[in-house]
Write a protein that holds these residues in place. Structure first.
Motif, PDB file in Angstrom:
ATOM      1  N   ASP A 228       0.974  -1.169   0.042  1.00 36.27           N
ATOM      2  CA  ASP A 228      -0.088  -0.197  -0.035  1.00 36.27           C
ATOM      3  C   ASP A 228       0.954   1.229   0.058  1.00 36.27           C
ATOM      4  O   ASP A 228       1.611   1.428   0.951  1.00 36.27           O
ATOM      5  CB  ASP A 228      -0.847  -0.127   1.279  1.00 36.27           C
TER       6      ASP A 228
ATOM      7  N   GLN B 126       1.156   4.093   3.058  1.00 39.86           N
ATOM      8  CA  GLN B 126       1.512   3.999   4.423  1.00 39.86           C
ATOM      9  C   GLN B 126       2.635   4.932   4.706  1.00 39.86           C
ATOM     10  O   GLN B 126       3.330   5.627   4.039  1.00 39.86           O
ATOM     11  CB  GLN B 126       2.438   2.548   4.435  1.00 39.86           C
ATOM     12  N   ASP B 127       2.569   5.345   6.082  1.00 41.56           N
ATOM     13  CA  ASP B 127       3.404   6.461   6.645  1.00 41.56           C
ATOM     14  C   ASP B 127       4.651   5.849   7.159  1.00 41.56           C
ATOM     15  O   ASP B 127       4.748   5.946   8.419  1.00 41.56           O
ATOM     16  CB  ASP B 127       2.702   7.186   7.416  1.00 41.56           C
TER      17      ASP B 127
ATOM     18  N   LEU C 269       6.990  -1.040   7.440  1.00 44.12           N
ATOM     19  CA  LEU C 269       6.627  -1.206   5.945  1.00 44.12           C
ATOM     20  C   LEU C 269       5.763  -2.589   5.848  1.00 44.12           C
ATOM     21  O   LEU C 269       6.386  -3.688   6.299  1.00 44.12           O
ATOM     22  CB  LEU C 269       7.611  -1.459   5.044  1.00 44.12           C
ATOM     23  N   ASP C 270       4.349  -2.491   5.646  1.00 43.11           N
ATOM     24  CA  ASP C 270       3.529  -3.826   5.589  1.00 43.11           C
ATOM     25  C   ASP C 270       3.750  -4.376   3.998  1.00 43.11           C
ATOM     26  O   ASP C 270       3.402  -3.498   3.164  1.00 43.11           O
ATOM     27  CB  ASP C 270       2.168  -3.509   5.830  1.00 43.11           C
TER      28      ASP C 270
END
Length: 393
Positions: free
Chosen positions: A357, A360-361, A368-369
């Motif tokens: 995604d 993401q911040d 980080l996903d």
């Protein structure tokens, strides 16, 4: 007499080799301390990938110890079924108190192998079947997975009575353990079973055969595949000596539903085969079969190999939108897919996809996903055929 050259071919028992590490296996057994082979009293774990190496280490067919003879039989079966196996053998003294089995020795063997063991067998032929042992072994498996040393466990307990064995041992989250309750009804396995005094009857088990099959199978393959994985056991039986052919069909179905592993015969085929590749997880779980666990373990190990070098690195952000830059996202997706691409080429997966995604911040969280979806290569467990007469075809 005319001159003559005679050449005799001998078997040097040179270890065969296989690519990768999917065949690396372990075998653990608990013996009375006095019966441990001398070599194992100080070095409890040894790499033994041929029968010659095993015999040199004191595991012989003519040992005065019945348990050591059984070990020789199991190792012989492993090498017979998979001559290219890479095997680590761990022999340990039995706990003086029966309740003190922690199975921590599995960690010892896996650590000795540098975390490379993919499947490990545990022979407890004189220890009654215990649901608590399954829970304990699952805990060991979970702990090893958390340490990046994932493996599948084959557990072979004593089968006092196949008709009275518990049918409720399986349950949620027991995906790393499979319970082997079969035994050879003829040959060396049957002889060893008959040799054990009736007053202290123990199960010999078919554990070595099953480990040999599992180590030979590719991670996505079911060891019950009839064409590819005949057991080589002529007369299948259970751990209490009961022959498969003498069992009522309804009880056989109960044992299969209870998720045990055992030898069966197949119509029109000679010899015997595995009934299935069950784990002790629920039948509805994604990890109800050993091949599902092994395939996912391999995917996890591969992803870890390629992603770990990215830790501590940078990602870039689009200065106007604040979203992750597309080139950073695409680079990480490519890296995450590398291992899965290799598995797809090998037929171990039907497909895969990694997603990141971009909203993401990472700047705020440092995290980080990545979401990865694997498409399995399904196993045919049942085939239905419609057949009948027709006026023409």
């Amino acid at each position: 007499m005319s001159t003559k050259l005679t050449i005799n071919r001998t078997n040097g028992n040179v270890p065969k080799t296989l690519p990768g590490e999917d065949h690396i296996s372990g075998f653990v057994a608990y013996l009375p301390e006095a019966e441990l082979p001398e070599n194992f009293k100080t070095e409890h774990v040894q790499a033994l990938s041929t029968i010659d190496a095993a015999e040199a280490a004191g595991i012989t067919a003519d040992s005065t110890s019945w348990a050591v003879k059984v070990l020789h039989y199991h190792l012989s079966e492993i090498y017979r079924v998979n001559p290219a196996v890479s095997l680590y053998v761990g022999l340990f003294a039995k706990p003086t108190i029966s309740d003190n089995y922690t199975f921590a020795e599995l960690k010892t063997v896996q650590n000795f192998a540098g975390g490379r063991i993919r499947q490990i067998a545990v022979w407890c032929g004189d220890r009654n079947m215990s649901a608590d042992d399954i829970v304990t072994l699952q805990g060991i498996g979970d702990a090893l997975a958390a340490e990046a040393a994932e493996l599948s466990i084959l557990y072979a307990p004593k089968v006092t009575s196949i008709k009275q064995i518990t049918k409720e041992a399986a349950g949620t989250g027991k995906s790393r353990v499979s319970v082997v309750i079969c035994q050879a009804g003829s040959g060396t396995g049957a002889t060893l079973y008959k040799d054990k005094a009736n007053s202290a009857k123990s199960s010999v088990s078919g554990l070595g055969t099953v480990l040999g099959l599992l180590s030979r199978a590719k991670v996505h393959q079911c060891i019950a595949w009839v064409r590819e994985f005949p057991t080589g056991i002529t007369l299948p039986a259970f751990g209490d000596g009961t022959l498969y052919r003498d069992m009522d069909k309804a009880l056989i179905e109960q044992l299969d539903t209870a998720r045990y592993l055992f030898f069966v015969t197949q119509p029109g085929q000679t010899g015997s085969y595995m009934n299935d590749s069950h784990t002790m997880d629920e039948a509805t779980s994604d990890y109800a079969a050993i091949e599902s666990v092994r395939t996912m373990d391999k995917a996890v190990r591969g992803i870890r190999k390629y992603i770990v070098p990215e830790l501590g690195g940078n990602v870039y952000v689009d200065a106007e939108s604040g979203r992750l830059a597309s080139y950073s996202v695409e680079n990480l997706i490519t890296v995450a897919n590398l291992a899965l691409e290799e598995m797809e080429r090998a037929g171990e997966l039907s497909g895969y996809k990694a997603d990141i995604d971009p909203d993401q911040d990472v700047a705020s969280t440092g995290t980080l996903d990545i979401v990865i979806k694997n498409v399995a290569s399904p196993v045919i467990r049942h085939i239905n055929i419609k057949i009948g007469f027709a006026k023409s075809v």
